[in-house]
Design an enzyme around this catalytic site. Structure first.
Site, PDB file in Angstrom:
ATOM      1  N   HIS A  42       1.088   0.358  -0.923  1.00  0.00           N
ATOM      2  CA  HIS A  42       0.389  -0.167   0.171  1.00  0.00           C
ATOM      3  C   HIS A  42       1.463  -1.288   0.826  1.00  0.00           C
ATOM      4  CE1 HIS A  42      -3.018  -1.303   2.489  1.00  0.00           C
ATOM      5  NE2 HIS A  42      -2.734  -2.340   2.402  1.00  0.00           N
ATOM      6  N   HIS A  64      -8.033   0.711   6.631  1.00  0.00           N
ATOM      7  CA  HIS A  64      -8.808   0.346   5.665  1.00  0.00           C
ATOM      8  C   HIS A  64      -9.743   1.283   4.938  1.00  0.00           C
ATOM      9  CE1 HIS A  64     -10.165  -4.048   4.059  1.00  0.00           C
ATOM     10  NE2 HIS A  64      -8.878  -3.887   3.968  1.00  0.00           N
TER      11      HIS A  64
END
Length: 740
Positions: free
Chosen positions: A49, A95
């Site tokens: 990430h 997200h």
């Protein structure tokens, strides 16, 4: 410092670190074993990430420069020049994992995070969009019921946060496919405006300059979120709910106003949002960009919970927080600003010249690490790639591989498909008109637009991606996502300038997924070069997989373009009774990855033909220049569902009928998805001029119909306009609310 960790194998597994990466950590620490705080920092910074370790290899070739690009990738957001000393700041981020686990908070904090990326650069956010993908929502299965629950939660979260912030949500896209049953995608986009000479960057420099913490207190929410987002889902993933952050838009609104007030002073060197990996990523990235060192006293960080540890403070992803590198002597002035806005503020450290991160806990050192290797030298993986075997089966299929369907039946099936349906149920929950600058709102078709009060111009933006195209041909599909977003912007009369992307893919440890990713990146590079629309910011989201099933490759693209005159924004719906509708571009009978095959036969199959960028640019040029001359009433691109669906949308939204006759090789070609086509509404007096411009640009053009009447009629298919409107406007709400 605290002792090295025990039970190393278990700790490495929990932190998603490999043995090879641990060996690299030992080398960086000169042979010393890390303690748990240091290991947590490496884990977060080297997570997929944060580090992009699987994707960096393929992102390096993206075109990122143009005369209008002020800031490309590498900062919180990209920046482009929009004239008159003004700049647009924008970015899109994912997200996905948090939104699948906890839809309301996951989506809400996605909006909060992207807004902070914008105002951290010194810009006031003026427009939001989103790109949402869900699984099967029709039917009575448990999966469909849960997906409807996710839709309701995500939309509620987006609306709640954006509305409270006073930022209009002016557009976006929502699509559905069973490949998202185990992993929905929630991509948030925001755009802000700033004076070109008042842009702030996320840097820390200047020996002795104070490091300050501002915003909300730190709790344990979101702890380990970056690492969680760097792994696939299984049946046990619901236990990850504590790793989802909790947002407070009212606090963020205060933080926004406090930061914008701060930016009008000369008190700071740099500022960074605490996003993924929280205090860790913000501190290491700010110092890493300049080669500086930093010392931070973690016991001075405002805490929301009792008994928090250095590990908690460094890895929490509590929302609404910023890290500031201030100028020496400015501490009290900064404290006064943030206390006025009732926000926490504290001096927690200072810039050093050691190039190391030294973390203190009640006077004792709890971590000591070189910054550059952590922030700049994360592993770059060269994962195996393999062309997916499924392509051999699906690429050979054509529309003729399937049984014939009556065109009227096909039309009614496509019109009632929720891919086509108006999403008013979604966008009516968003405030699209706050700030009073929205001039082309959600539901208006194609791009959304805002006026720029400061210079009388307008910005157009559109988010697009056809995952079916990307599934059957990742390279061409990704290129067409860039093309489609640009075409939508051009249809509003604006010149497409730059993109931000959100690259959503499955498990990178699967060679077929990495092949999809590599091919999509090549497609984006090609399209951006050909169209002169560089990439200025973006995001990669991998591991969108549950129980071994990956999502379709979904490289969402948001294009931003500039219209020199806010009064020349071009509508996408019918404007004038008895006006002529022109079709520009060629209908070639292209059905690969089409909604026609998906809706009628339940498959995603076929192949994509070659693409002519010259024709696409010619189409853009025609619409932009004809609009400047006042020759067009409206323009709409032809996309999903083909000509019949595009004309039906224009009719439904404008409440004006249409009767069109289109020359096609096969009757079903009114549903084909050939590229580089547009429908232009032209008054009779301007018809000859527009046709001449099209021919001068080498574009095919034909008059296909007239606006007006009580029917929507396209060749041999027709429905009463009232029926078209009912199906178009009400199908989605009926589907999503059927459990309520």
């Amino acid at each position: 410092m605290s002792q090295p960790v025990e039970d190393l194998d278990e700790v490495l597994k929990n932190h998603k670190l490999s043995k090879e990466e641990y060996e690299d950590i030992l080398r960086i620490l000169d042979g010393r074993h890390p303690n748990i705080v240091e290991l947590g920092i490496f884990s977060a910074m080297w997570s997929e990430h944060c580090s992009y370790k699987s994707s960096t290899k393929y992102l390096r070739g993206f075109p990122t420069e143009a005369p209008w690009v002020i800031q490309g990738p590498g900062e919180n957001a990209g920046v482009i020049d929009i004239g008159d000393g003004m700049a647009a700041v924008f970015k899109m981020e994912s997200h996905n994992h948090p939104s699948f686990i906890e839809p309301f908070q996951g989506a809400a904090t996605g909006v909060g995070g992207i807004l902070r990326d914008i105002f951290t650069m010194g810009a006031r956010p003026v427009a939001n969009m989103n790109a949402l993908r869900f699984g099967t929502v029709r039917g009575d299965s448990d999966v469909a019921k849960y997906q409807r629950h996710l839709v309701r939660g995500v939309v509620d979260g987006i609306g709640s946060y954006g509305n409270c912030m006073g930022v209009p949500t002016i557009g976006g896209e929502v699509s559905f496919d069973e490949s998202y049953n185990g992993n929905i995608l929630v991509n948030a986009f925001s755009l802000g405006l700033v004076k070109s000479d008042e842009i702030f960057l996320g840097v820390a420099s200047g020996l002795g300059n104070p490091v300050m913490y501002v915003g909300s207190k730190t709790g344990r929410d979101g702890l380990g979120g970056a690492v969680m987002s760097s792994d696939s889902f299984t049946e046990e993933s619901k236990s990850l709910r504590p790793t989802v952050q909790v947002g407070d838009p009212f606090t963020e609104k205060l933080l926004l106003e406090a930061c914008l007030e701060l930016f009008q002073t000369d008190l700071i060197v740099g500022i960074q949002d605490m996003g993924a990996a929280g205090l860790t990523s913000s501190a290491f990235e700010m110092a890493g960009k300049t080669g500086a060192g930093m010392i931070m006293h973690l016991d001075k960080v405002p805490a929301r919970e009792e008994g928090m540890t250095p590990y908690d403070f460094m890895l929490s992803e509590s929302q609404e927080r910023m890290l500031i590198c201030a100028k020496q002597g400015s501490e009290q002035a900064i404290i006064d600003i943030f206390e006025k806005w009732e926000l926490d503020v504290a001096v927690i450290g200072e810039v050093t010249d050691t190039a190391r991160m030294e973390l203190m806990w009640h006077g004792e050192k709890c971590a000591d690490m070189p910054i550059a290797p952590v922030s700049e030298e994360s592993p770059v993986l060269d994962r195996p790639v393999s062309r997916p075997k499924y392509l051999d089966e699906i690429n050979v299929k054509t529309v003729d591989s399937y049984r014939a369907v009556n065109d009227q039946e096909a039309y009614e099936t496509l019109l009632s498909n929720i891919e086509v349906s108006d999403k008013a149920w979604v966008y009516n929950q968003y405030d699209s008109m706050v700030q009073t600058n929205t001039t082309k709102a959600p539901g208006s078709l194609d791009a959304s637009c805002i006026r720029i009060k400061e210079n009388g111009k307008a910005l157009s933006m559109s988010s697009d991606c056809n995952p079916r195209f990307c599934y059957i041909d990742p390279r061409k599909g990704a290129a067409l996502a860039v093309v489609e977003s640009g075409r939508n912007v051009a249809m509003s009369g604006a010149r497409p300038l730059s993109i931000t992307d959100c690259l959503n893919f499955g498990n990178p440890e699967n060679p077929e997924v990495m092949w999809q990713f590599a091919e999509c990146c090549e497609g984006i590079k090609e399209a951006c070069l050909e169209l002169n629309t560089p990439v200025v910011s973006g995001n990669v989201s991998l591991y969108n997989e549950t129980n071994g099933v990956s999502v379709f490759p979904t490289p969402a693209i948001a294009m931003v373009g500039l219209n020199e005159d806010e009064n020349k924004i071009l509508p996408s719906t019918f404007q004038e009774e008895d006006a002529i509708v022109l079709l520009v571009g060629e209908t070639k009978g292209t059905f690969g990855g089409s909604l026609y095959i998906k809706a009628l036969y339940g498959e995603t199959a076929g192949s994509l033909p070659g693409f002519d960028y010259k024709k696409e640019l010619g189409l853009w040029e025609l619409v932009i220049e004809a609009n400047k001359k006042g020759l067009l009433n409206a323009a709409k691109d032809v996309n999903v569902g083909g000509l019949a669906i595009a004309l039906s949308k224009m009719a439904a939204v404008s409440d004006k009928g249409i009767s069109a006759v289109i020359e096609v090789a096969e009757s079903r070609d009114i549903f084909d998805e050939s590229q580089s086509r547009a429908l232009l509404e032209v008054s009779k007096k301007n018809l000859a001029d527009v046709e001449a411009m099209a021919k001068d640009l080498g574009l095919s053009v034909q008059a296909i119909g007239r606006v007006g009447g009580a029917l929507v009629k396209v060749n041999d298919v027709e429905l009463p306009l009232d029926k078209v409107k009912d199906v178009y406007f009400n199908t989605f709400a009926r589907t999503i609310e059927q459990d309520l």
